[in-house]
Design a protein around this motif. Sequence first.
Motif, PDB file in Angstrom:
ATOM      1  N   SER A  23       0.831  -1.268  -0.037  1.00 59.06           N
ATOM      2  CA  SER A  23      -0.066  -0.014   0.058  1.00 59.06           C
ATOM      3  C   SER A  23       0.870   1.217   0.046  1.00 59.06           C
TER       4      SER A  23
ATOM      5  N   GLU B  87       1.558   3.381  -5.512  1.00 57.96           N
ATOM      6  CA  GLU B  87       1.506   4.679  -6.263  1.00 57.96           C
ATOM      7  C   GLU B  87       2.974   4.875  -7.426  1.00 57.96           C
ATOM      8  N   GLU B  88       4.015   4.510  -6.608  1.00 55.95           N
ATOM      9  CA  GLU B  88       5.509   4.744  -7.319  1.00 55.95           C
ATOM     10  C   GLU B  88       5.526   3.538  -8.195  1.00 55.95           C
TER      11      GLU B  88
ATOM     12  N   ASN C 187       3.305   1.782  -9.723  1.00 53.04           N
ATOM     13  CA  ASN C 187       2.229   1.789 -10.732  1.00 53.04           C
ATOM     14  C   ASN C 187       2.811   3.032 -11.807  1.00 53.04           C
ATOM     15  N   SER C 188       3.440   3.995 -11.251  1.00 55.39           N
ATOM     16  CA  SER C 188       3.794   4.744 -12.146  1.00 55.39           C
ATOM     17  C   SER C 188       5.156   4.384 -13.184  1.00 55.39           C
TER      18      SER C 188
ATOM     19  N   ARG D   4      -2.739  -3.732  -3.458  1.00 53.57           N
ATOM     20  CA  ARG D   4      -2.069  -3.562  -2.288  1.00 53.57           C
ATOM     21  C   ARG D   4      -1.340  -4.937  -1.989  1.00 53.57           C
TER      22      ARG D   4
END
Length: 327
Positions: A262, A266-267, A269-270, A297
């Motif tokens: 979790s 974000e990092e 998926n970027s 997650r």
Amino acid sequence: MMKSEILSALRKKGDYVSGQELSEQFQVSRTAVWKKIKELQSDGYRIEAVPNRGYRIAGEPDLITAEAVESRLDTVWAGHPVIYLAEVASTNQYAKKISEEGAGQGTLVIADFQNQVKGRLGRTWTTPAGTAVAMSLVLRPRLSPLRIPMVTLVMGLAVTKACRELYSVPALIKWPNDVVVEGRKLSGILTEMSTELNRVNYVVIGTGINVNVTEFPRDLRDKATSVLLETGQAASRSELAACCLARFEEYYEKFLRTEDLSLLMEEYNSLLINRGRTVQVQEPEGNWRGTALGIDREGCLLVEKEEGSVEKVFAGEVSVRGVYGYV
């Protein structure tokens, strides 16, 4: 150990360091310092020795020895200690052997040449001497075995970030265990573990990175690449290995806080090359297509089928490829 400490001290100063300063720092005689300097010179390090000024590094060979890696480490536990092998069948095999014998968390096995490397789905290959990072890290997490596949994703993120930070290589992640550049493989990761009931005895996470490979066999030229081929410049394998370990330690600590991804989603998926692309999921029951949305997650790849439903794809004996190629 003192050889790595001297290397680290000389790099940090960036200028001449007196023998007296080194002897006081490491609490040994100046003669002992001089002997270690001579050993480093024999290893290929260009160390200038100037009377009344001291020692200075003027050039370094591309070594992956314990001293080379240890002298660049900036970690609390990852890579402590380093076990260097000039040649081995597989760093993972060796790391599993010493883990059975009690090797502690953070132990790193690194080799210059591997001749029997194993990958996912039973694939094998060799690692040519002097061209790659081939390393295996021992972990002893207090986690459910069900959590361990996520560690592969943590290392994938670490390798990707290290390549981008050090050499500006536009590396991206191909879920679940490869790092790619322009659709060609730069790095592969294999995580293995020993379990007993619901308890993890140890985890070995093996990482191979093509660093200074100048040419691949004809059948791999459009499928593989290296840092050198992408940048036009030879890179330091020890520097890259140390940076990967530093990034891994940072990300792994975040993973342990929540026991999921979790804090890294974000990092991750970027940097996920699969995201937004049509992929083919190859399962024992059959193949199917969909659009990759990113990971959740738990590290599963979320894939939207043509009719609109979203499926979770678990890492393991499942292969995800682009419809028209590797990615």
